[in-house]
Design a protein around this motif. Structure first.
Motif, PDB file in Angstrom:
ATOM      1  N   SER A 154       0.831  -1.198   0.000  1.00  0.00           N
ATOM      2  CA  SER A 154       0.000   0.000   0.000  1.00  0.00           C
ATOM      3  C   SER A 154       0.872   1.257   0.000  1.00  0.00           C
ATOM      4  O   SER A 154       1.789   1.398   0.816  1.00  0.00           O
ATOM      5  CB  SER A 154      -0.895   0.004   1.244  1.00  0.00           C
ATOM      6  OG  SER A 154      -1.653   1.193   1.314  1.00  0.00           O
ATOM      7  N   LEU A 155       0.589   2.156  -0.952  1.00  0.00           N
ATOM      8  CA  LEU A 155       1.295   3.430  -1.016  1.00  0.00           C
ATOM      9  C   LEU A 155       0.298   4.571  -0.881  1.00  0.00           C
ATOM     10  O   LEU A 155      -0.774   4.543  -1.478  1.00  0.00           O
ATOM     11  CB  LEU A 155       2.027   3.583  -2.354  1.00  0.00           C
ATOM     12  CG  LEU A 155       3.256   2.725  -2.627  1.00  0.00           C
ATOM     13  CD1 LEU A 155       3.868   3.124  -3.963  1.00  0.00           C
ATOM     14  CD2 LEU A 155       4.296   2.854  -1.528  1.00  0.00           C
ATOM     15  N   ALA A 156       0.675   5.580  -0.095  1.00  0.00           N
ATOM     16  CA  ALA A 156      -0.129   6.803  -0.027  1.00  0.00           C
ATOM     17  C   ALA A 156       0.012   7.558  -1.345  1.00  0.00           C
ATOM     18  O   ALA A 156       0.949   7.337  -2.116  1.00  0.00           O
ATOM     19  CB  ALA A 156       0.332   7.666   1.139  1.00  0.00           C
ATOM     20  N   GLY A 157      -0.928   8.460  -1.597  1.00  0.00           N
ATOM     21  CA  GLY A 157      -0.941   9.183  -2.856  1.00  0.00           C
ATOM     22  C   GLY A 157       0.363   9.917  -3.142  1.00  0.00           C
ATOM     23  O   GLY A 157       0.890   9.859  -4.257  1.00  0.00           O
ATOM     24  N   LEU A 163       7.407   8.550  -6.130  1.00  0.00           N
ATOM     25  CA  LEU A 163       8.063   7.440  -6.811  1.00  0.00           C
ATOM     26  C   LEU A 163       8.005   7.627  -8.324  1.00  0.00           C
ATOM     27  O   LEU A 163       8.988   7.405  -9.040  1.00  0.00           O
ATOM     28  CB  LEU A 163       7.413   6.117  -6.413  1.00  0.00           C
ATOM     29  CG  LEU A 163       8.003   4.861  -7.060  1.00  0.00           C
ATOM     30  CD1 LEU A 163       9.487   4.710  -6.707  1.00  0.00           C
ATOM     31  CD2 LEU A 163       7.218   3.623  -6.631  1.00  0.00           C
ATOM     32  N   ARG A 164       6.864   8.080  -8.813  1.00  0.00           N
ATOM     33  CA  ARG A 164       6.730   8.271 -10.259  1.00  0.00           C
ATOM     34  C   ARG A 164       7.665   9.365 -10.755  1.00  0.00           C
ATOM     35  O   ARG A 164       8.282   9.229 -11.814  1.00  0.00           O
ATOM     36  CB  ARG A 164       5.283   8.604 -10.622  1.00  0.00           C
ATOM     37  CG  ARG A 164       5.089   8.745 -12.133  1.00  0.00           C
ATOM     38  CD  ARG A 164       3.645   8.790 -12.539  1.00  0.00           C
ATOM     39  NE  ARG A 164       3.497   8.634 -13.985  1.00  0.00           N
ATOM     40  CZ  ARG A 164       2.330   8.477 -14.597  1.00  0.00           C
ATOM     41  NH1 ARG A 164       1.215   8.450 -13.909  1.00  0.00           N
ATOM     42  NH2 ARG A 164       2.286   8.341 -15.904  1.00  0.00           N
ATOM     43  N   ALA A 200      12.042   8.262   3.124  1.00  0.00           N
ATOM     44  CA  ALA A 200      12.274   7.220   4.126  1.00  0.00           C
ATOM     45  C   ALA A 200      11.127   6.207   4.134  1.00  0.00           C
ATOM     46  O   ALA A 200      11.360   4.983   4.219  1.00  0.00           O
ATOM     47  CB  ALA A 200      12.437   7.853   5.512  1.00  0.00           C
ATOM     48  N   TRP A 201       9.889   6.678   4.029  1.00  0.00           N
ATOM     49  CA  TRP A 201       8.747   5.767   3.977  1.00  0.00           C
ATOM     50  C   TRP A 201       8.802   4.886   2.731  1.00  0.00           C
ATOM     51  O   TRP A 201       8.535   3.680   2.810  1.00  0.00           O
ATOM     52  CB  TRP A 201       7.444   6.569   3.989  1.00  0.00           C
ATOM     53  CG  TRP A 201       7.134   7.226   5.293  1.00  0.00           C
ATOM     54  CD1 TRP A 201       7.667   6.924   6.513  1.00  0.00           C
ATOM     55  CD2 TRP A 201       6.215   8.302   5.516  1.00  0.00           C
ATOM     56  NE1 TRP A 201       7.144   7.755   7.484  1.00  0.00           N
ATOM     57  CE2 TRP A 201       6.236   8.605   6.904  1.00  0.00           C
ATOM     58  CE3 TRP A 201       5.380   9.053   4.686  1.00  0.00           C
ATOM     59  CZ2 TRP A 201       5.465   9.606   7.460  1.00  0.00           C
ATOM     60  CZ3 TRP A 201       4.608  10.057   5.249  1.00  0.00           C
ATOM     61  CH2 TRP A 201       4.649  10.330   6.615  1.00  0.00           C
ATOM     62  N   LEU A 202       9.130   5.501   1.598  1.00  0.00           N
ATOM     63  CA  LEU A 202       9.208   4.731   0.360  1.00  0.00           C
ATOM     64  C   LEU A 202      10.275   3.649   0.451  1.00  0.00           C
ATOM     65  O   LEU A 202      10.068   2.514   0.015  1.00  0.00           O
ATOM     66  CB  LEU A 202       9.538   5.661  -0.810  1.00  0.00           C
ATOM     67  CG  LEU A 202       8.390   6.136  -1.696  1.00  0.00           C
ATOM     68  CD1 LEU A 202       8.933   6.999  -2.816  1.00  0.00           C
ATOM     69  CD2 LEU A 202       7.608   4.965  -2.269  1.00  0.00           C
ATOM     70  N   ARG A 203      11.407   4.008   0.999  1.00  0.00           N
ATOM     71  CA  ARG A 203      12.490   3.024   1.130  1.00  0.00           C
ATOM     72  C   ARG A 203      12.068   1.833   1.983  1.00  0.00           C
ATOM     73  O   ARG A 203      12.421   0.687   1.683  1.00  0.00           O
ATOM     74  CB  ARG A 203      13.730   3.687   1.737  1.00  0.00           C
ATOM     75  CG  ARG A 203      14.500   4.556   0.755  1.00  0.00           C
ATOM     76  CD  ARG A 203      15.592   5.326   1.462  1.00  0.00           C
ATOM     77  NE  ARG A 203      16.482   6.006   0.516  1.00  0.00           N
ATOM     78  CZ  ARG A 203      17.321   6.960   0.861  1.00  0.00           C
ATOM     79  NH1 ARG A 203      17.371   7.383   2.135  1.00  0.00           N
ATOM     80  NH2 ARG A 203      18.103   7.521  -0.036  1.00  0.00           N
ATOM     81  N   GLN A 204      11.318   2.106   3.039  1.00  0.00           N
ATOM     82  CA  GLN A 204      10.840   1.019   3.888  1.00  0.00           C
ATOM     83  C   GLN A 204       9.974   0.041   3.097  1.00  0.00           C
ATOM     84  O   GLN A 204       9.939  -1.152   3.389  1.00  0.00           O
ATOM     85  CB  GLN A 204      10.050   1.585   5.073  1.00  0.00           C
ATOM     86  CG  GLN A 204      10.887   2.335   6.093  1.00  0.00           C
ATOM     87  CD  GLN A 204      11.835   1.427   6.857  1.00  0.00           C
ATOM     88  OE1 GLN A 204      11.563   0.249   7.059  1.00  0.00           O
ATOM     89  NE2 GLN A 204      12.961   1.983   7.281  1.00  0.00           N
ATOM     90  N   PHE A 215      17.891   1.561  -4.826  1.00  0.00           N
ATOM     91  CA  PHE A 215      17.192   2.292  -5.874  1.00  0.00           C
ATOM     92  C   PHE A 215      17.111   3.791  -5.608  1.00  0.00           C
ATOM     93  O   PHE A 215      17.493   4.592  -6.451  1.00  0.00           O
ATOM     94  CB  PHE A 215      15.786   1.697  -6.076  1.00  0.00           C
ATOM     95  CG  PHE A 215      15.827   0.256  -6.483  1.00  0.00           C
ATOM     96  CD1 PHE A 215      16.279  -0.108  -7.733  1.00  0.00           C
ATOM     97  CD2 PHE A 215      15.437  -0.745  -5.598  1.00  0.00           C
ATOM     98  CE1 PHE A 215      16.336  -1.444  -8.114  1.00  0.00           C
ATOM     99  CE2 PHE A 215      15.494  -2.079  -5.970  1.00  0.00           C
ATOM    100  CZ  PHE A 215      15.944  -2.436  -7.234  1.00  0.00           C
ATOM    101  N   ILE A 216      16.591   4.191  -4.463  1.00  0.00           N
ATOM    102  CA  ILE A 216      16.496   5.624  -4.159  1.00  0.00           C
ATOM    103  C   ILE A 216      17.758   6.020  -3.402  1.00  0.00           C
ATOM    104  O   ILE A 216      17.870   5.820  -2.194  1.00  0.00           O
ATOM    105  CB  ILE A 216      15.230   5.952  -3.352  1.00  0.00           C
ATOM    106  CG1 ILE A 216      13.977   5.490  -4.101  1.00  0.00           C
ATOM    107  CG2 ILE A 216      15.145   7.454  -3.101  1.00  0.00           C
ATOM    108  CD1 ILE A 216      12.685   5.759  -3.378  1.00  0.00           C
ATOM    109  N   ARG A 217      18.711   6.580  -4.139  1.00  0.00           N
ATOM    110  CA  ARG A 217      20.016   6.917  -3.581  1.00  0.00           C
ATOM    111  C   ARG A 217      20.055   8.370  -3.108  1.00  0.00           C
ATOM    112  O   ARG A 217      19.472   9.245  -3.743  1.00  0.00           O
ATOM    113  CB  ARG A 217      21.104   6.731  -4.649  1.00  0.00           C
ATOM    114  CG  ARG A 217      21.120   5.355  -5.317  1.00  0.00           C
ATOM    115  CD  ARG A 217      21.924   4.358  -4.533  1.00  0.00           C
ATOM    116  NE  ARG A 217      22.070   3.112  -5.269  1.00  0.00           N
ATOM    117  CZ  ARG A 217      23.044   2.873  -6.153  1.00  0.00           C
ATOM    118  NH1 ARG A 217      23.936   3.818  -6.405  1.00  0.00           N
ATOM    119  NH2 ARG A 217      23.117   1.711  -6.759  1.00  0.00           N
TER     120      ARG A 217
END
Length: 228
Positions: A154-157, A163-164, A200-204, A215-217
């Motif tokens: 699940s990703l928040a908006g 990410l996009r 940080a949330w995306l990386r988790q 990926f996210i450096r």
């Protein structure tokens, strides 16, 4: 915009001088002192521009240039050499170099040529994607769905939008100010930790090891880069 430059040069004094010169302009500089190491680094696809000396141990600059182009790399290449014969320039350009500078050169001329090539590089952007796969992650932006190892995440908006944006500009260093302006539509002079928190949330959620993201450096002092 900060760019990643690979300097392939075997003269220690020139490596130090050029590295400092380019870093002072805000660029991220990596170096190699022989053709074999330089070719390997260039083929990793993590640089926007290669400054390539011709006279190198292991493989000379012409060989490096030829092999990069033969393997489909379209990285910008600026060749540096002490040779001044016209034939050397012609051979380098025919092998796929974008520009050529003869030693000794004025630092301002080098910077002017570097910036001209980088302007071209940054104008060439990837088309926006609807679906994208990296590592064990599959994301469908049209359906707002993300799978990791085949399981839904699940990703928040805003996480999805962030990410996009990173994927649409993959390989490029994106500043926090640019992300705030284009993802959150904030003014760039607003001071906030919003970007860092969302990263940080995306990386988790997408990284195998969020402490050492693949990926996210983070590009220290510049922002973030999505690497594939």
């Amino acid at each position: 915009m900060s760019s990643r430059i690979l300097l392939i040069e075997d003269e220690p004094g020139l490596v130090l001088t050029l590295s400092d010169l380019l870093a002072a302009e805000g660029h991220e500089v990596d170096t190699a002192t022989d053709g074999i190491t330089g070719l390997a680094k260039a083929r990793e696809g993590q640089c926007d521009l290669v400054l390539l000396d011709i006279m190198l141990p292991g493989k000379n600059g012409l060989e490096v240039c030829r092999e990069l182009r033969q393997h489909g790399s379209d990285v910008a290449i600026l060749m540096l050499t002490a040779k001044s014969q016209v034939i050397d320039r012609v051979v380098g350009l025919k092998l796929g170099a974008d520009d050529y500078l003869t030693k000794p050169f004025d630092p301002s001329e080098l910077l002017a040529r570097v910036e001209a090539l980088l302007r071209r590089v940054h104008k060439e952007s990837f088309p926006a994607v609807l679906r994208f796969q990296f590592g064990s992650v599959q994301v469908d932006f049209e359906k707002a769905e993300l799978l990791k190892d085949g399981s839904p995440v699940s990703l928040a908006g805003k996480e999805l939008q962030l990410l996009r944006y990173l994927i649409d500009h993959r390989g490029k260093v994106i500043s926090r100010e640019e992300l705030l302006k284009n993802v959150w539509e904030y003014q760039s002079d607003i001071s906030t930790r919003t970007v860092d928190v969302h990263v940080a949330w995306l990386r988790q959620k997408i990284e195998e090891n969020p402490q050492f993201p693949r990926f996210i450096r983070t590009v220290r002092g510049s922002g973030y880069r999505f690497a594939t």
